[in-house]
Structure formats: structure tokens, C-alpha cells
Write an enzyme that holds these catalytic residues in place. Sequence first.
Site, PDB file in Angstrom:
ATOM      1  N   ASP A  80       0.817  -1.210   0.000  1.00 48.38           N
ATOM      2  CA  ASP A  80       0.000   0.000   0.000  1.00 48.38           C
ATOM      3  C   ASP A  80       0.854   1.265   0.000  1.00 48.38           C
ATOM      4  OD1 ASP A  80      -2.340  -1.404  -0.103  1.00 48.38           O
ATOM      5  OD2 ASP A  80      -2.798  -1.233   2.033  1.00 48.38           O
ATOM      6  N   GLY A  81       2.017   1.218   0.664  1.00 49.66           N
ATOM      7  CA  GLY A  81       2.905   2.383   0.662  1.00 49.66           C
ATOM      8  C   GLY A  81       3.406   2.712  -0.726  1.00 49.66           C
ATOM      9  N   GLU A 124      -5.466   9.849   4.222  1.00 49.61           N
ATOM     10  CA  GLU A 124      -5.850  10.791   5.258  1.00 49.61           C
ATOM     11  C   GLU A 124      -4.878  11.948   5.363  1.00 49.61           C
ATOM     12  OE1 GLU A 124      -2.754   8.622   6.467  1.00 49.61           O
ATOM     13  OE2 GLU A 124      -4.584   7.493   6.868  1.00 49.61           O
ATOM     14  N   TYR A 133      -5.040   4.961   9.482  1.00 46.62           N
ATOM     15  CA  TYR A 133      -4.795   5.615  10.774  1.00 46.62           C
ATOM     16  C   TYR A 133      -6.103   5.985  11.468  1.00 46.62           C
ATOM     17  CZ  TYR A 133      -2.622   8.797  14.156  1.00 46.62           C
ATOM     18  OH  TYR A 133      -2.205   9.416  15.307  1.00 46.62           O
ATOM     19  N   ASN A 134      -7.098   6.387  10.695  1.00 45.57           N
ATOM     20  CA  ASN A 134      -8.399   6.730  11.252  1.00 45.57           C
ATOM     21  C   ASN A 134      -8.953   5.621  12.144  1.00 45.57           C
ATOM     22  OD1 ASN A 134     -11.270   8.083  11.133  1.00 45.57           O
ATOM     23  ND2 ASN A 134     -11.557   6.010  10.327  1.00 45.57           N
ATOM     24  N   SER A 193      -7.305   3.327  13.720  1.00 47.73           N
ATOM     25  CA  SER A 193      -6.488   3.127  14.916  1.00 47.73           C
ATOM     26  C   SER A 193      -6.773   4.166  15.999  1.00 47.73           C
ATOM     27  CB  SER A 193      -5.004   3.143  14.556  1.00 47.73           C
ATOM     28  OG  SER A 193      -4.574   4.443  14.211  1.00 47.73           O
ATOM     29  N   ALA A 244      -6.759  11.544  20.831  1.00 49.97           N
ATOM     30  CA  ALA A 244      -6.533  11.781  22.266  1.00 49.97           C
ATOM     31  C   ALA A 244      -7.008  13.167  22.688  1.00 49.97           C
ATOM     32  CB  ALA A 244      -5.055  11.586  22.611  1.00 49.97           C
TER      33      ALA A 244
END
Length: 267
Positions: A45-46, A123, A163-164, A166, A185
Site C-alpha cells: 500500500d505504501g 488521510e 490511521y483513522n 487506529s 486523544a
Amino acid sequence: MKVSIFSNNGQSSRKVATALHRGLTAAGITIDSLNPDIVVTVGGDGTLLSAFHHYNDRLDKVRFVGIHTGHLGFYTDWRDYEVNDLIQSLIRDNRQSVSYPLLNIEVEYADGTHSDQALALNESTIKKVSGTMVADVYIKGELFESFRGDGLCISTPTGSTAYNKSVGGAVLNPRFNAIQMAEIASINNLVFRTLGSPLIIPADEWIRIEPAEATDNVLMCDQLSIEGRPIKAISYQIARQRIAFAEYRHTHFWQRVESSFIGREAR
């Protein structure tokens, strides 16, 4: 048809890229890295994200195909041992495709220099280098909340699994032409209060984030970063452009999610 082969530098990827180059040439398909009709990525994917940013000025002319040479990739439909099958699909190509939404990003700088515009496949995140990030969040031009915390993540539907996810965001099917904002956070107590839940924003609305401090912020766009420049505001909206994948056997979105995060062997 003109094909570009976009590979990472791993040994297994270079081996697959070489075999693909030989097979395409033998089949009479032109290899063209400048003006391709199809970009075949070899890696994961990278690698596909890198290829997307490399060719993002040709999104209306190019389709992508991914071969993964390591762990299962979310955007890659072909395995490293299926090069010959992929070549046959390219030979029989009839321009079939499936497209996904992208994120449009506009950055305004506090020093008065020109604004920047970018696209993201997965993202964009905004964080402070150190300490708590404080920022006002506007939705469709109206103040929604004053955020305090580590940062904010704005994702596309396909990027909702990255990332969303996670940071507690929802997984969003790319049939929804929408973007998502998830808090990283956040601080919620008697003094500071945010919604504390992911937001889904439709295509006719937009998000604007204004950091309280223009300096010491890091803005990420997929794998790319902007830091060291004073950021006045960042605006996010569904992009006019979309990314297209050659749909030879493009995997259904929920099959991708199941394969990537659950796995049939767990049943």
C-alpha cells in the site's frame, strides 16, 4: 495501451517488476512512465500511495493496479506469483474501472505566503510538535468546537481503515462520497469539551481547522509532511478528482476489510 511499472526497492519487488516488464514487452504493450494509461505498482500500500502522489496530475487519464509482494495490501489485488495472469488481463483490457473518493486539502499560511493545495488518498493529520494542540474546528463556515488534544485526523472512506481506524474512527464504505474527522486523544473534562466522536461530512460541506498557534504544527498528507511553516488554517473537502483502479477482479470493499482485519481462518 501504455503501462508504467512503479516498484519499491525491495528485492522481491524488483524481481516481480523485471518479470512484468519482460512479459509486457513480449506481449507488445508499451512501457511508458511519463504518460501511462495504467500504473502497475509492485510492493504494498505504501508503494501505491507513492505512485498516486507521483501521478496525481493525471488522475483523469490513468488507472492503477497493485501487486503486493509482502503482506496483504488493502489496495493491491494481485499476488507476486500472478504476473502472467495480470498480463493477460492487461491484454484483454476494455477500460473497466472502479473509482474512490479523494480528500482535497487547502493550507493557508500565517506569514502571508501563497496557499498550498494537495490531495490525499488515505488521510491528513494535524498535530503539534510538542504539547497539546488547540484549534477551532469549523463545519461549513460555522464554529463547531474548540479542540484540545494530540491532533485531528481527516480521512477518505478507503483511508478510514488506516490511521483513522487506529484512533477510533468508523470504517466507511467508499460508496459514500464523504470524509471523516476523528479526534486523536482529545482532552475532555470540566473545563474543556469536544464531541468525542467521529464526524462524517458530506460532499457539499467542508471542515476548516484553525490552530490557536500557527507555529510548531506538523501537517501530514498521506506519507508527506509539511512542517516548519506557520499554519493559519487547513480546509478539507471531498475532492473533484477521484482515483480509478482497473477492475479486472477488483476486490469488494468489505472483502478487503474482512481479509485485512479479521481473516477467514479466525472463523
